[in-house]
Scaffold this motif. Structure first.
Motif, PDB file in Angstrom:
ATOM      1  N   ASP A 184       8.724   1.147   0.901  1.00 38.83           N
ATOM      2  CA  ASP A 184      10.068   1.726   0.907  1.00 38.83           C
ATOM      3  C   ASP A 184      10.370   2.386  -0.428  1.00 38.83           C
ATOM      4  O   ASP A 184       9.816   2.016  -1.479  1.00 38.83           O
ATOM      5  N   SER A 185      11.252   3.374  -0.384  1.00 35.92           N
ATOM      6  CA  SER A 185      11.664   4.063  -1.605  1.00 35.92           C
ATOM      7  C   SER A 185      12.257   3.074  -2.589  1.00 35.92           C
ATOM      8  O   SER A 185      13.068   2.216  -2.224  1.00 35.92           O
ATOM      9  N   ASP A 186      11.841   3.181  -3.826  1.00 30.03           N
ATOM     10  CA  ASP A 186      12.329   2.264  -4.855  1.00 30.03           C
ATOM     11  C   ASP A 186      12.171   2.934  -6.210  1.00 30.03           C
ATOM     12  O   ASP A 186      11.481   3.956  -6.339  1.00 30.03           O
ATOM     13  N   GLN A 187      12.780   2.347  -7.209  1.00 36.17           N
ATOM     14  CA  GLN A 187      12.682   2.879  -8.561  1.00 36.17           C
ATOM     15  C   GLN A 187      11.441   2.334  -9.256  1.00 36.17           C
ATOM     16  O   GLN A 187      10.851   1.343  -8.839  1.00 36.17           O
ATOM     17  N   LEU A 188      11.065   3.001 -10.341  1.00 32.78           N
ATOM     18  CA  LEU A 188       9.882   2.621 -11.081  1.00 32.78           C
ATOM     19  C   LEU A 188      10.191   1.559 -12.127  1.00 32.78           C
ATOM     20  O   LEU A 188      11.337   1.408 -12.552  1.00 32.78           O
ATOM     21  N   VAL A 189       9.138   0.870 -12.550  1.00 38.60           N
ATOM     22  CA  VAL A 189       9.298  -0.055 -13.663  1.00 38.60           C
ATOM     23  C   VAL A 189       9.546   0.758 -14.927  1.00 38.60           C
ATOM     24  O   VAL A 189       9.182   1.940 -15.010  1.00 38.60           O
ATOM     25  N   PRO A 190      10.184   0.164 -15.962  1.00 42.15           N
ATOM     26  CA  PRO A 190      10.548   0.931 -17.165  1.00 42.15           C
ATOM     27  C   PRO A 190       9.386   1.664 -17.819  1.00 42.15           C
ATOM     28  O   PRO A 190       9.564   2.777 -18.339  1.00 42.15           O
ATOM     29  N   ALA A 191       8.174   1.084 -17.793  1.00 42.39           N
ATOM     30  CA  ALA A 191       7.040   1.716 -18.469  1.00 42.39           C
ATOM     31  C   ALA A 191       6.683   3.075 -17.884  1.00 42.39           C
ATOM     32  O   ALA A 191       6.052   3.908 -18.547  1.00 42.39           O
ATOM     33  N   LEU A 192       7.096   3.319 -16.653  1.00 44.87           N
ATOM     34  CA  LEU A 192       6.732   4.571 -15.989  1.00 44.87           C
ATOM     35  C   LEU A 192       7.801   5.650 -16.115  1.00 44.87           C
ATOM     36  O   LEU A 192       7.602   6.761 -15.630  1.00 44.87           O
ATOM     37  N   HIS A 193       8.919   5.337 -16.736  1.00 48.31           N
ATOM     38  CA  HIS A 193       9.976   6.330 -16.905  1.00 48.31           C
ATOM     39  C   HIS A 193       9.630   7.218 -18.092  1.00 48.31           C
ATOM     40  O   HIS A 193      10.020   6.956 -19.230  1.00 48.31           O
ATOM     41  N   SER A 194       8.878   8.262 -17.822  1.00 50.03           N
ATOM     42  CA  SER A 194       8.419   9.158 -18.873  1.00 50.03           C
ATOM     43  C   SER A 194       8.093  10.514 -18.262  1.00 50.03           C
ATOM     44  O   SER A 194       7.700  10.608 -17.085  1.00 50.03           O
ATOM     45  N   TYR A 195       8.241  11.567 -19.064  1.00 58.43           N
ATOM     46  CA  TYR A 195       7.871  12.899 -18.575  1.00 58.43           C
ATOM     47  C   TYR A 195       6.363  13.000 -18.357  1.00 58.43           C
ATOM     48  O   TYR A 195       5.883  13.896 -17.644  1.00 58.43           O
ATOM     49  N   TRP A 196       5.586  12.066 -18.973  1.00 55.71           N
ATOM     50  CA  TRP A 196       4.159  12.069 -18.736  1.00 55.71           C
ATOM     51  C   TRP A 196       3.821  11.715 -17.292  1.00 55.71           C
ATOM     52  O   TRP A 196       2.714  11.993 -16.813  1.00 55.71           O
ATOM     53  N   LEU A 197       4.744  11.096 -16.591  1.00 57.76           N
ATOM     54  CA  LEU A 197       4.535  10.824 -15.162  1.00 57.76           C
ATOM     55  C   LEU A 197       4.280  12.118 -14.404  1.00 57.76           C
ATOM     56  O   LEU A 197       3.384  12.194 -13.554  1.00 57.76           O
ATOM     57  N   TRP A 198       5.079  13.142 -14.717  1.00 51.10           N
ATOM     58  CA  TRP A 198       4.919  14.427 -14.045  1.00 51.10           C
ATOM     59  C   TRP A 198       3.617  15.113 -14.486  1.00 51.10           C
ATOM     60  O   TRP A 198       2.908  15.690 -13.661  1.00 51.10           O
ATOM     61  N   ILE A 199       3.309  15.045 -15.754  1.00 50.32           N
ATOM     62  CA  ILE A 199       2.159  15.771 -16.283  1.00 50.32           C
ATOM     63  C   ILE A 199       0.846  15.104 -15.886  1.00 50.32           C
ATOM     64  O   ILE A 199      -0.040  15.723 -15.279  1.00 50.32           O
TER      65      ILE A 199
END
Length: 367
Positions: free
Chosen positions: A189-204
């Motif tokens: 199910d749709s959910d938010q990410l853990v804090p370590a993954l909140h980064s613009y590097w996720l997109w890159i």
């Protein structure tokens, strides 16, 4: 339920609907590709031309009787394409085999593939809007994005007028298996990410990992087909008689030399991007965990994959490894990529595991 929560739920439901709709259209396209191959098997003109060997093309002129005398008829010249040391064998006519009805079904299959791609892309975007982040936070999201990208690469090659329509049936077979696995086993199910993954590097980082995997897959399929086509050509060259299935199927593919060159080019083109993917992941790891490299299982296998593809490209460029030896190296490298994605994700635990969000975006891609 707040308005925002209701909107997110509606977008998530829309995403699921679009993904299932794309699977239905992909299935129709799959059957259209099968029809193209089946009707193409009836055509003998293109298949006969593809099976000509250099010895046949260079055969002496034919003497025939004509009006009480004789006339000399020259053998028609066959234009072929070859690379250093390769056999002079022409590319096959394609899945349709020169049959008009087969070609029609092939065009229908392409149209359905485009429609299914648009639906699946819409499903990926709806998933992203439902969680307001990149749509690859778990293995389910990675799978649907990966299959979308793989089909997008295929359609791009077609748009560039490259002879890759023969790839369609094999691509859609794996796409349907990938989506089936995603919606049954890997769904989260749709959910938010853990804090370590909140980064613009996720997109890159993750977007480049997905693109690399899609291109590596295209290269692997062409490599497998090369091995079959090369065996077929070897048997012809030695005077053997391939079976009916081989004559009907393999001779419609591009020549072994063409498949070998194609797989090498796509792997070589995407390898620098895979290098960047690993470097970007290391930088992201430094921001998230305070260290750039820790030989975590996922990091280790990402590096092993890099070494395998580097070895393949080095062998091709310096040691002159072409043909079957290089093909085995390429398949070994892709097997490392597959294990890095599925094997490590499912059977090995490490810092890249995030149990609260499926199997984790970093676990699913490399960092």
């Amino acid at each position: 339920m707040t308005l925002a929560a209701a909107t997110h739920e509606n977008l998530a439901n829309l995403s699921n609907t679009l993904i299932y709709s794309s699977m239905a259209v992909y299935t129709l396209a799959f059957f259209a590709y099968i029809a193209e191959w089946l009707f193409g098997s009836r055509s003998k003109v293109g298949r006969t031309a593809a099976a000509l060997t250099p010895a046949q093309a260079a055969a002496p002129a034919v003497t025939v009787k004509q009006g009480g005398g004789t006339a000399v008829l020259e053998r028609p010249k066959v234009v072929v394409r070859a690379t250093g040391g390769a056999r002079d064998v022409p590319d096959g006519p394609g899945a349709h085999g020169g049959d008009q009805q087969g070609d029609l079904y092939g065009r229908i299959a392409i149209s359905l593939t485009v429609l299914a791609f648009a639906l699946e892309l819409g499903g990926v975007l709806a998933r992203a809007f439902s969680v307001e982040r990149a749509p690859w936070g778990n293995m389910y999201e990675f799978n649907i994005t990966f299959s979308t990208t793989a089909v997008g690469v295929y359609l791009l090659l077609l748009a560039l007028k490259m002879n890759v329509r023969w790839l369609g049936l094999f691509l859609l077979t794996s796409v349907l298996l990938d989506l089936g696995l995603a919606v049954t086993v890997l769904y989260t199910d749709s959910d938010q990410l853990v804090p370590a993954l909140h980064s613009y590097w996720l997109w890159i980082h993750v977007s480049t990992a997905i693109l690399c995997g899609a291109v590596f897959y295209v290269g692997a399929v062409s490599t497998v087909l090369y091995l079959f086509r090369d065996s077929y050509e070897n048997k012809l060259a030695s005077g053997g008689q391939p079976g009916q299935f081989a004559r009907s199927f393999l001779e419609r593919l591009p020549a072994a030399a063409s498949l070998d060159k194609f797989s090498y080019r796509v792997n070589a083109a995407v390898f620098p991007l895979w290098t960047f993917t690993i470097v970007a992941g290391a930088i992201w790891a430094g921001d998230a965990w305070g260290r750039y490299w820790g030989w975590d299982p996922k990091e280790t296998w990402s590096f092993i994959t890099w070494v395998a593809y580097a070895g393949y490209l080095h062998a091709r460029a310096t040691a002159g490894w072409k043909g079957r030896k290089a093909a085995y190296l390429a398949l070994l490298a892709f097997a490392c990529w597959l294990f890095n994605y599925y094997g490590v994700n499912m059977f090995v635990s490490g810092k890249h595991s995030y149990a609260d969000v499926g199997l984790g975006v970093l676990q699913a891609t490399g960092f």
